[in-house]
Each structure stands twice: as C-alpha cells, then as structure tokens.
Design an enzyme around this catalytic site. Structure first.
Site, mmCIF file in Angstrom:
data_model
loop_
_atom_site.group_PDB
_atom_site.id
_atom_site.type_symbol
_atom_site.label_atom_id
_atom_site.label_comp_id
_atom_site.label_asym_id
_atom_site.label_seq_id
_atom_site.Cartn_x
_atom_site.Cartn_y
_atom_site.Cartn_z
ATOM 1 N N HIS A 1 5.609 0.174 3.243
ATOM 2 C CA HIS A 1 6.379 -0.945 3.120
ATOM 3 C C HIS A 1 7.919 -0.272 3.115
ATOM 4 O O HIS A 1 8.979 -0.980 3.690
ATOM 5 C CB HIS A 1 6.306 -1.328 1.498
ATOM 6 C CG HIS A 1 7.255 -2.034 1.044
ATOM 7 N ND1 HIS A 1 7.217 -3.602 1.495
ATOM 8 C CD2 HIS A 1 8.588 -2.287 0.035
ATOM 9 C CE1 HIS A 1 8.331 -4.418 0.941
ATOM 10 N NE2 HIS A 1 8.997 -3.684 0.205
ATOM 11 N N GLU B 1 -15.016 9.081 -16.443
ATOM 12 C CA GLU B 1 -14.572 9.874 -15.179
ATOM 13 C C GLU B 1 -15.419 9.352 -13.980
ATOM 14 O O GLU B 1 -16.540 9.350 -13.984
ATOM 15 C CB GLU B 1 -14.454 11.452 -15.167
ATOM 16 C CG GLU B 1 -13.573 11.840 -16.723
ATOM 17 C CD GLU B 1 -13.669 13.250 -16.920
ATOM 18 O OE1 GLU B 1 -14.535 13.945 -16.086
ATOM 19 O OE2 GLU B 1 -12.791 13.832 -17.483
ATOM 20 N N LYS C 1 17.974 -15.867 2.076
ATOM 21 C CA LYS C 1 17.739 -16.126 0.588
ATOM 22 C C LYS C 1 19.054 -15.936 0.072
ATOM 23 O O LYS C 1 20.112 -15.087 0.264
ATOM 24 C CB LYS C 1 17.120 -14.852 0.156
ATOM 25 C CG LYS C 1 15.428 -14.920 0.484
ATOM 26 C CD LYS C 1 14.862 -13.765 -0.113
ATOM 27 C CE LYS C 1 13.483 -13.633 0.520
ATOM 28 N NZ LYS C 1 12.664 -12.380 -0.063
#
Length: 290
Positions: free
Chosen positions: A124, A35, A186
């Site tokens: 993002h 921890e 693409k």
C-alpha cells in the site's frame, strides 16, 4: 523449494507449478496453550535455496512466517527468499500520533533477520521497502486483474480511487487492451459528509472497472459504486490486488449494486480469480540471476 504459509497455500502451489520448484510439505500445528508451530518435512534433504511465501493478514501469520524462515535455516538452507504477497501493517508506515509505533518498520526488521531477500506485491505504501535490512523489491500484479474481466466490456472506463493511484488503473487498462482512465475526486464538506465523483469522464451507459490495491471494509468502494449507479453507469466491476474484505465488506459491495468483484490470490478469498504467481516467478528468476 517453496514453503507456503497457511494463508498462502494456493499461491504457494501455483508458484511451485510456475517455477518448477518443489512444494514443501509444511504443517501448521497449535499447542494446548495456544502457541503455534509451522514446520517443514524435508525428508532428510536440505534445500540450498528456499522461498517462503506467506501473506501476513494477522499477527499469527507473522509468527508463522518467522518460524518457516527459522525451520528452513535450521535445516541448512544457504539462501532464503521471503515473498510477502500481502503485507500486514503495511499501512502503518509512520507514527500518526505521538507515542505510536511505526509498525511496518517493526515487522519488517523482524522478517529481515531470517531472510536474504524480500519480495512484496503491491504494498500500500512503497516506502515500506526501506524498512527491510535486506534487499527488498516490489512486483506489480495489477495487470493480472484484467484476466477475469469480460472480453466485451462496453466503452470501458477504468477508475482509480484517487489521483495518486491512476497508475493502477492504467496498468489494468493496458493489460485489457483498451478503454479510458479516470479517478475519483473526494470533496469533504464535514467530518462525516464526503462527495465522491469521477473526475472528468461521463459514465452514462459505460461499463466501469474500479481498480484499487486493497479493499478492506468496503465502505469507500461501496459509496463509489453508488455514485456510478446514480450517474447511470452500465455494469460496475470492482478489482483489487488484495481482497482483504473484512467484516461485512462483501455485503456492502453487493448492496451497492456491484456486478462482480475480482481479486488476486495474495489473499485467498471467494473473489480470488487470478494468481500473482507469474509475476512473482519472474521476480524470483531475476533475483536468482543477480
């Protein structure tokens, strides 16, 4: 007072210098059972306002962020702002399959319990701001990516990975002071075969700057570099806000023929060449004025 997470120590220092705020003495320990514990030495003085600056590229980093929030609250801070330069799980903004969690929502709710305000740097997916139960704002660090670029680029072309990210390329182009902007198209022919080509612009003999918000595995970016090389581009520079660069991403880019890779300090990597501290400092100033 600025409290940096262990993944944001350089940025924390730069932000303290930019704002004139004190840089807290933070320690990161680990107990024998594994921890962790992040704590701060306040030398008997509790800050009225605290800023936790912590990128979260790992589960451990998220726990550390929560501990720093709790530590400064425990010390008596009246107001806590949390800056997340790179938000882990930010690409999991929806459940892609039945039974999957919306991970961005889960971590956002946890972060919101210990703070009064959140500042994100180029997430993002912009929609993740809605998951925080406190005010959340976004700063755009893309213009900072123009700083490390050579001043004498030849007929520069700024390319984004797709049409939806053209604004990133435009931000870097505008900050640089000139050049054209285009994006990659693409075309998927099968599950494994994809053609990647610049949309309109001729790249022959031109210096090309490929701009993205994040580079993770480097697979798509290295394919893009290869296409540019095949089309007789001159030098190819790769710039990104978040240089995650996991596994062998750096090798992929080098093998593809990249001239240089530049990133910011939202993630502290060897390609970090510019800081987001100035734009974050502006956001902190705006928040304080509200």
């Amino acid at each position: 007072m600025i409290l940096p997470g262990s993944d944001s120590q350089a940025l924390g220092s730069a932000l303290a210098a930019e704002t004139g705020r004190e840089l807290a003495a933070v320690t990161y320990d680990r107990f024998p059972d594994g921890e962790g514990m992040a704590s701060v030495d306040l030398d008997g003085t509790a800050p009225d306002r605290a800023v936790v600056v912590a990128s979260t590229p790992s589960d451990t980093a998220y726990v550390e962020l929560l501990q720093l929030q709790d530590a400064v609250r425990e010390a008596g801070a009246d107001h806590v702002t949390t800056v997340i330069p790179y938000m882990g799980y930010g690409r999991q903004e929806r459940a892609f399959e039945p039974g999957q969690p919306v991970s961005a929502r889960a971590v956002a709710r946890a972060v919101a319990t210990g703070t009064d305000r959140v500042i994100l740097v180029n997430p993002h997916e912009a929609s993740v701001t809605d998951f925080f139960d406190v005010p959340c704002s976004v700063v755009d660090a893309a213009p900072r990516l123009a700083d490390p670029l050579p001043a004498d680029l030849t007929d520069p072309l700024f390319l984004s990975p797709d049409a939806g990210a053209v604004s990133l390329a435009e931000s870097v182009r505008d900050a640089y002071g000139g050049g054209d902007v285009d994006y990659f198209e693409k075309v998927r022919h099968s599950g494994t075969e994809v053609d990647i080509t610049p949309s309109d612009a001729d790249v022959t003999g031109r210096d090309v700057v490929v701009v993205d918000d994040i580079i993770a595995t480097g697979s798509t970016m290295s394919e893009s570099i290869g296409v540019l090389a095949d089309r007789n581009a001159a030098d190819v520079f790769v710039t990104c806000v978040h240089p995650l660069l996991v596994r062998n991403a750096r090798t992929k880019l080098e093998r593809a023929g990249v001239t240089a890779v530049y990133g910011t300090d939202t993630l502290e990597r060897e390609v970090t060449t510019t800081s987001v501290a100035p734009v974050v400092a502006d956001a902190l100033g705006s928040a304080a004025a509200e």
